[in-house]
Each structure stands twice: as C-alpha cells, then as structure tokens.
Design a protein around this motif. Structure first.
Motif, short mmCIF file in Angstrom:
data_model
loop_
_atom_site.label_atom_id
_atom_site.label_comp_id
_atom_site.label_asym_id
_atom_site.label_seq_id
_atom_site.Cartn_x
_atom_site.Cartn_y
_atom_site.Cartn_z
N LYS A 238 88.97 32.68 1.46
CA LYS A 238 87.74 31.44 -0.23
C LYS A 238 89.19 31.11 -1.17
O LYS A 238 89.85 30.08 -1.71
N ILE A 239 89.35 32.76 -1.83
CA ILE A 239 89.14 32.82 -3.22
C ILE A 239 91.25 32.17 -2.67
O ILE A 239 91.65 31.81 -3.84
N ARG A 240 92.33 32.59 -1.86
CA ARG A 240 93.30 32.47 -2.05
C ARG A 240 93.70 30.76 -2.19
O ARG A 240 94.36 30.60 -2.60
N LYS A 241 92.88 30.41 -1.16
CA LYS A 241 92.66 28.80 -1.63
C LYS A 241 92.99 28.21 -2.88
O LYS A 241 93.83 27.73 -3.58
N MET A 242 92.44 29.06 -3.74
CA MET A 242 91.68 28.27 -5.22
C MET A 242 92.80 29.03 -5.90
O MET A 242 93.16 28.12 -6.82
N ARG A 243 92.95 30.09 -5.84
CA ARG A 243 94.52 30.57 -7.03
C ARG A 243 95.46 30.04 -6.19
O ARG A 243 96.64 29.61 -7.23
N GLN A 244 95.95 29.02 -5.44
CA GLN A 244 97.32 28.37 -4.93
C GLN A 244 96.73 26.52 -5.85
O GLN A 244 97.08 25.74 -5.63
N LYS A 245 95.62 25.93 -6.09
CA LYS A 245 95.35 25.00 -6.75
C LYS A 245 95.75 24.59 -7.64
O LYS A 245 96.31 25.55 -8.12
N ASP A 246 96.76 23.26 -7.54
CA ASP A 246 97.73 22.31 -8.80
C ASP A 246 97.07 22.89 -10.12
O ASP A 246 95.90 22.34 -10.34
#
Length: 296
Positions: A238-246
């Motif tokens: 979940k954190i990995r995806k958040m860090r990839q947010k544009d």
C-alpha cells in the motif's frame, strides 16, 4: 469560541445505511443523504423537487481514494429539481462511480439560479483546497453575480453545510491540519502534536528529515518533508503504491500534506521500508511517540 450545535438526523428507513434527513437548529437549510440504490424511494420527498446543490460520493476501486462530484439542480418546468438531476446521473454511464448522494436545499425553496451557481462554485473550490477528495468536476463552475447582502447570506449557508456534511461522515471541506503553514513556524499544541523524523538512509546515504502532526485521524505528514526515493524490498504494498502517486513526491520532497492512519505507515512512507513508527517519530524534546503515549 465555537458554539455548540444541535443536529437532528432522521433515519427515514430506520437504518443508518438508508436514507437520512438532516436538519440543524435555527437553519432554513435541509439535507438528505441517499444511497444510490435507494434513489427511487426518494420520489416522495417534496424538498428534493426544489432547486439546490448536491454531492456524489464514492471511493476509487484502484487507489481507495475518496471521490466527489459537486453539482447544482434548478427547479424545472416538470416540478422536478434535485431528484431529477440525481436520476440523470444514475442513468449516465460516465457517472456510474458514485454510491451515495447528499443533497442540500432550503425549507422555503429560496434558491434561484444565481444562488445555486454561487454555492456550486464555492463548494467545488473548497473541496479542491482541502485535498482530501478527488474532485471529479472537469470545469470551473460559474460563480454568478450576487450582491454583498446575498453573498453574506450564502456564506452563512456554506458554514452550516460544512457542519452538516461533516456530521454525515464526509470531511470533504476539512483541512488535514488546522494550521497549514510551514512546519518550522507551527507551534505544537496538545491537540495536534508536532513530530519529527530524522534518520540517515542506508540506501541513498542521505539524511532524511521529515515532520508530521498527530491529529484525531492519525498522522499527517507535512508538505516539504524529505522522502527517501529508493524503495526497500520490505516496503508494504500500500505504501509503495502511494509513493508512486504522480507529483506527490518530487526530487525527494513531499508536495502536499498527506494523511496516514498510523505512525508506522507514515514512517514507512518516509523511509521507503519497514520501520516502527512509534519509535521513529519524536517530539521537539527527543521523546518518541511511544514514550509520550506511555507517559500520558
């Protein structure tokens, strides 16, 4: 000093997840929360045949982010106002994302085209400024032309609407933190504890320094915080995806205040890996969050 308020919630269907009528003492406004699947049952509500503004709420299936669309509805020749507009949205395949609607009108049917245009514009801008929801409105709503007297009246309606919609569970207008100024100018308070994270990264060899506020909702990582740009293999998905947010993190700097439900998730976002947030976050005296909570 903020005064106490009395809000009346009427469960039309007798259950919390059904239709809800909401009124506030000494306010001519009236609100209805209606699940999408219960929209047909609302045909008997005369207030929904009037002019007003409405909010369509949902959650993104992909990112779990909150979504809102804000619109207006005028009283039409067929006598159908807000409800008719909501039914149009229900039939529209481009707006199949929403699950609940919240509609606002008045008990004396006082809104004309100018009033609802002003309200739609202000509500849309307030929602965008709070940055809690993805606002689906593609165009800037027309502000309209109102007199000073009417503007004052409508701003009061907006203030009451904020209270009601927040009480219904939607914090679409509330800022993540009370004071949005840079962290070095924020004075710690008993309600929103200012916390700091400082650690040298083993991956980038850089010193990572971040600041956050503990609020009633969790931990708000403050804009301008340093973020490790290299992910560890132990980072929660979940954190990995958040860090990839544009555009959320640019050149290792957080671009906007970001809410996390736990101090560990906030710290994991900062460092890009697994970490004990209660030990990592410390106050200005060097006490860890874990130590602070044990001393209370």
């Amino acid at each position: 000093m903020t005064r106490s308020k009395t809000i009346q919630l009427y469960l039309i269907d007798g259950v919390p997840k059904g239709r809800i009528k909401c009124t506030l003492a000494n306010w001519t406004g009236i609100a209805y929360k209606i699940p999408r699947i219960e929209l047909d049952k609302a045909k008997s509500i005369d207030y929904l045949k009037q002019s007003g503004v409405y909010f369509l709420f949902s959650t993104s299936d992909e990112t779990q982010e909150n979504i809102v669309y804000i619109g207006q509805a005028g009283n039409r020749k067929n006598g159908e106002g807000i409800l008719n507009r909501l039914q149009e949205h229900k039939r529209n395949p481009d707006k199949d994302y929403w699950t609940e609607a919240v509609a606002f009108t008045t008990t004396n049917n006082a809104f004309g085209p100018t009033e609802i245009s002003y309200l739609e514009n202000q509500f849309t801008n307030l929602a965008r400024d709070s940055k809690r929801y993805i606002v689906k409105n593609s165009n800037e709503p027309n502000l309209g032309h109102v007199t000073e007297e009417k503007e004052s009246e409508l701003e009061e309606f907006i203030d009451y609407t904020k209270i009601v919609i927040g009480s219904l569970g939607y914090r679409v207008f509330e800022p993540l933190i009370v004071d949005d100024s840079p962290s070095e100018f924020i004075e710690p308070s008993s309600k929103e504890l200012l916390l700091y994270f400082k650690q040298k990264s083993r991956k980038s060899k850089k010193s990572i320094e971040s600041s956050a506020k503990q609020t009633s909702e969790g931990i708000v990582l403050l804009k301008g915080s340093h973020i490790e740009i290299i992910d560890s293999t132990s980072i929660p998905e979940k954190i990995r995806k958040m860090r990839q947010k544009d555009n959320l993190v640019i050149d290792g700097i957080l671009q906007e205040n970001t809410l996390f439900t736990s101090p560990t998730y906030a710290a994991a976002f900062v460092i890009g890996g697994h970490i004990n947030g209660k030990n990592a976050w410390k106050d200005e005296h060097g006490r860890s969050l874990n130590e602070i909570e044990k001393s209370e």
